[in-house]
Design an enzyme around this catalytic site. Structure first.
Site, PDB file in Angstrom:
ATOM      1  N   SER A 142       9.557   8.839  -3.763  1.00 11.52           N
ATOM      2  CA  SER A 142       8.948  10.012  -4.393  1.00 11.52           C
ATOM      3  C   SER A 142       9.488  11.323  -3.837  1.00 11.52           C
ATOM      4  O   SER A 142       9.380  12.360  -4.486  1.00 11.52           O
ATOM      5  CB  SER A 142       7.423   9.977  -4.243  1.00 11.52           C
ATOM      6  OG  SER A 142       7.046  10.143  -2.888  1.00 11.52           O
ATOM      7  N   LYS A 179       4.180  14.481   0.784  1.00 10.40           N
ATOM      8  CA  LYS A 179       4.457  15.296  -0.402  1.00 10.40           C
ATOM      9  C   LYS A 179       4.631  16.763   0.018  1.00 10.40           C
ATOM     10  O   LYS A 179       4.314  17.146   1.133  1.00 10.40           O
ATOM     11  CB  LYS A 179       3.299  15.206  -1.415  1.00 10.40           C
ATOM     12  CG  LYS A 179       3.095  13.832  -2.031  1.00 10.40           C
ATOM     13  CD  LYS A 179       4.205  13.444  -2.978  1.00 10.40           C
ATOM     14  CE  LYS A 179       3.917  12.116  -3.672  1.00 10.40           C
ATOM     15  NZ  LYS A 179       3.971  10.966  -2.731  1.00 10.40           N
TER      16      LYS A 179
END
Length: 224
Positions: A142, A179
């Site tokens: 990701s 993230k």
């Protein structure tokens, strides 16, 4: 005597910029950011210098990503040692860091709980500008476009606050994720660096906490 490539003044500037960006945000700069910071007329000029650094074995360029710049840690360590510095710190004052490697994190338990620690690594301090507290094994792709790949070891400084744009280790409910943080008037968003993954919008009722800041990266080929 340490074996390391000779860099031009401009190449050294770019290397310092890359190291500082990774330390500050957890990710390398884009070509456009390098060009803007150093006053190049275009990102192409930055690309030429990056290619030269890659040919000298200082960095590795990952195709297809805007932040696909990865430091070759052995070479960078030798360059820093030859300069007598380690990201502005006196080399003589540094000792090897003993960093716990965190594997999978069980729901609801502290990241550094003993059962999560797979092993302990002895790591050169010269790899980091900001001292990390632990390593976290990255799972999934990701964050690919930030140069963070599956299996890499993310160096993390424990923290509960972060600035917009920093790459964080966050706990959302029972999950721990890596993230990029974005705060908006509507709330908190956790941004992937891969268009194949969705933005995570944190609902007001969800349990959310920042656990740490990304301050560096050890490539998966170095972690074997």
């Amino acid at each position: 005597m340490l074996d390391h490539p000779k860099l031009t003044a401009r190449q050294q500037q770019i290397l310092d910029l890359i190291q500082a960006a990774i330390s500050r945000t957890g990710a390398p700069p884009t070509r456009a950011e390098i060009a803007n910071t150093l006053g190049f007329k275009s990102a192409n000029a930055a690309e030429e210098h990056l290619q030269a650094l890659a040919r000298k074995g200082v960095i590795e360029l990952v195709s297809g990503t805007s932040r696909g710049i990865r430091l070759r840690t052995d070479t960078v360590r030798n360059i820093n040692a030859a300069r007598g510095t380690s990201f502005g710190l006196p080399l003589s004052a540094l000792a090897p860091l003993m960093l716990p490697l965190v594997g999978r994190v069980a729901a609801g338990s502290p990241i550094l709980a003993q059962e999560h620690i797979d092993q302990t690594y002895s790591v050169e301090p010269s790899l980091f500008q900001t001292r990390p507290d632990y390593l976290l094994r990255v799972r999934g792709m990701s964050m690919r476009d930030a140069g963070i790949m599956d299996g890499d070891l993310l160096a993390v400084q424990s923290a509960h606050e972060a600035r917009n744009g920093q790459i964080v280790v966050a706990r959302l409910g029972d999950e721990v994720t890596v993230k990029r943080l974005r705060r908006t008037t509507q709330g908190v968003e956790l941004l992937p660096e891969n268009p194949d993954y969705p933005v995570i919008r944190v609902a007001p009722e969800e349990a959310f906490a920042i656990e740490g800041l990304a301050v560096g990266l050890i490539r998966n080929s170095m972690s074997m």
